[in-house]
Design a protein around this motif. Structure first.
Motif, PDB file in Angstrom:
ATOM      1  N   THR A   1      -3.192-146.996 -67.570  1.00 29.91           N
ATOM      2  CA  THR A   1      -4.472-147.622 -67.283  1.00 29.91           C
ATOM      3  C   THR A   1      -4.253-148.994 -66.661  1.00 29.91           C
ATOM      4  O   THR A   1      -3.174-149.571 -66.785  1.00 29.91           O
ATOM      5  CB  THR A   1      -5.310-147.811 -68.574  1.00 29.91           C
ATOM      6  OG1 THR A   1      -4.585-148.630 -69.487  1.00 29.91           O
ATOM      7  CG2 THR A   1      -5.660-146.483 -69.219  1.00 29.91           C
ATOM      8  N   PHE A   2      -5.281-149.466 -66.001  1.00 34.36           N
ATOM      9  CA  PHE A   2      -5.311-150.839 -65.521  1.00 34.36           C
ATOM     10  C   PHE A   2      -6.376-151.574 -66.305  1.00 34.36           C
ATOM     11  O   PHE A   2      -7.491-151.076 -66.461  1.00 34.36           O
ATOM     12  CB  PHE A   2      -5.658-150.906 -64.023  1.00 34.36           C
ATOM     13  CG  PHE A   2      -4.485-150.598 -63.132  1.00 34.36           C
ATOM     14  CD1 PHE A   2      -3.603-151.607 -62.774  1.00 34.36           C
ATOM     15  CD2 PHE A   2      -4.265-149.325 -62.659  1.00 34.36           C
ATOM     16  CE1 PHE A   2      -2.522-151.338 -61.964  1.00 34.36           C
ATOM     17  CE2 PHE A   2      -3.193-149.039 -61.856  1.00 34.36           C
ATOM     18  CZ  PHE A   2      -2.316-150.047 -61.501  1.00 34.36           C
ATOM     19  N   THR A   3      -6.039-152.742 -66.805  1.00 35.19           N
ATOM     20  CA  THR A   3      -7.014-153.604 -67.473  1.00 35.19           C
ATOM     21  C   THR A   3      -7.330-154.724 -66.504  1.00 35.19           C
ATOM     22  O   THR A   3      -6.442-155.506 -66.138  1.00 35.19           O
ATOM     23  CB  THR A   3      -6.448-154.184 -68.788  1.00 35.19           C
ATOM     24  OG1 THR A   3      -6.047-153.102 -69.620  1.00 35.19           O
ATOM     25  CG2 THR A   3      -7.479-155.048 -69.478  1.00 35.19           C
ATOM     26  N   PRO A   4      -8.589-154.797 -66.019  1.00 36.84           N
ATOM     27  CA  PRO A   4      -8.936-155.837 -65.041  1.00 36.84           C
ATOM     28  C   PRO A   4      -8.734-157.232 -65.616  1.00 36.84           C
ATOM     29  O   PRO A   4      -8.954-157.471 -66.813  1.00 36.84           O
ATOM     30  CB  PRO A   4     -10.427-155.593 -64.780  1.00 36.84           C
ATOM     31  CG  PRO A   4     -10.681-154.206 -65.251  1.00 36.84           C
ATOM     32  CD  PRO A   4      -9.710-153.941 -66.358  1.00 36.84           C
ATOM     33  N   HIS A   5      -8.300-158.149 -64.771  1.00 32.94           N
ATOM     34  CA  HIS A   5      -8.205-159.543 -65.167  1.00 32.94           C
ATOM     35  C   HIS A   5      -9.623-160.105 -65.304  1.00 32.94           C
ATOM     36  O   HIS A   5     -10.532-159.706 -64.569  1.00 32.94           O
ATOM     37  CB  HIS A   5      -7.435-160.366 -64.139  1.00 32.94           C
ATOM     38  CG  HIS A   5      -5.968-160.034 -64.129  1.00 32.94           C
ATOM     39  ND1 HIS A   5      -5.214-160.134 -63.007  1.00 32.94           N
ATOM     40  CD2 HIS A   5      -5.119-159.601 -65.102  1.00 32.94           C
ATOM     41  CE1 HIS A   5      -3.974-159.790 -63.270  1.00 32.94           C
ATOM     42  NE2 HIS A   5      -3.895-159.452 -64.539  1.00 32.94           N
ATOM     43  N   ALA A   6      -9.790-161.027 -66.218  1.00 32.20           N
ATOM     44  CA  ALA A   6     -11.093-161.657 -66.398  1.00 32.20           C
ATOM     45  C   ALA A   6     -11.452-162.465 -65.158  1.00 32.20           C
ATOM     46  O   ALA A   6     -10.608-163.097 -64.552  1.00 32.20           O
ATOM     47  CB  ALA A   6     -11.076-162.565 -67.625  1.00 32.20           C
ATOM     48  N   ALA A   7     -12.727-162.421 -64.785  1.00 30.24           N
ATOM     49  CA  ALA A   7     -13.176-163.119 -63.570  1.00 30.24           C
ATOM     50  C   ALA A   7     -13.221-164.611 -63.786  1.00 30.24           C
ATOM     51  O   ALA A   7     -13.296-165.159 -64.796  1.00 30.24           O
ATOM     52  CB  ALA A   7     -14.547-162.619 -63.166  1.00 30.24           C
TER      53      ALA A   7
END
Length: 107
Positions: free
Chosen positions: A101-107
């Motif tokens: 999976t990819f965990t998006p970086h926080a914006a």
């Protein structure tokens, strides 16, 4: 593995029996899981294969092969992909099971 052997294993697995898988099958499944995770994250970001390739220092055909599960990437390439896809790459490998999976970086 031919289709007949795969069908037999699937039938036995569905019946609740323990099924041994060839290492090639496990490796191919992991490559497919990685390819699907790259594809899903790329689509989520609205990127084309060419745009992802440019971000990751790859070519579009390389991205296509990866998304198709036809290649096993190196660690440096995985690092570039995670950066290009603005997220953390998570790979969990256990006996007979894998998750990518990819965990998006926080914006």
């Amino acid at each position: 593995m031919n289709h007949s052997a795969w069908r037999t294993r699937q039938t036995r697995r569905l019946a609740g029996e323990a099924v041994e898988y060839d290492q090639e099958y496990v490796d191919a499944r992991l490559a497919g899981d990685l390819g699907q995770a790259v594809h899903d994250r790329r689509i989520e970001l609205g990127l084309s294969q060419a745009e992802l390739a440019e971000r990751a220092g790859m070519t579009q055909p390389q991205v296509s092969r990866m998304e198709g599960g036809d290649t096993v990437p190196t660690f440096p390439l995985l690092r570039r992909l995670a950066k290009a896809l603005d997220g953390s790459l998570n790979v969990a490998i256990d006996e007979g099971d894998s998750r990518v999976t990819f965990t998006p970086h926080a914006a």
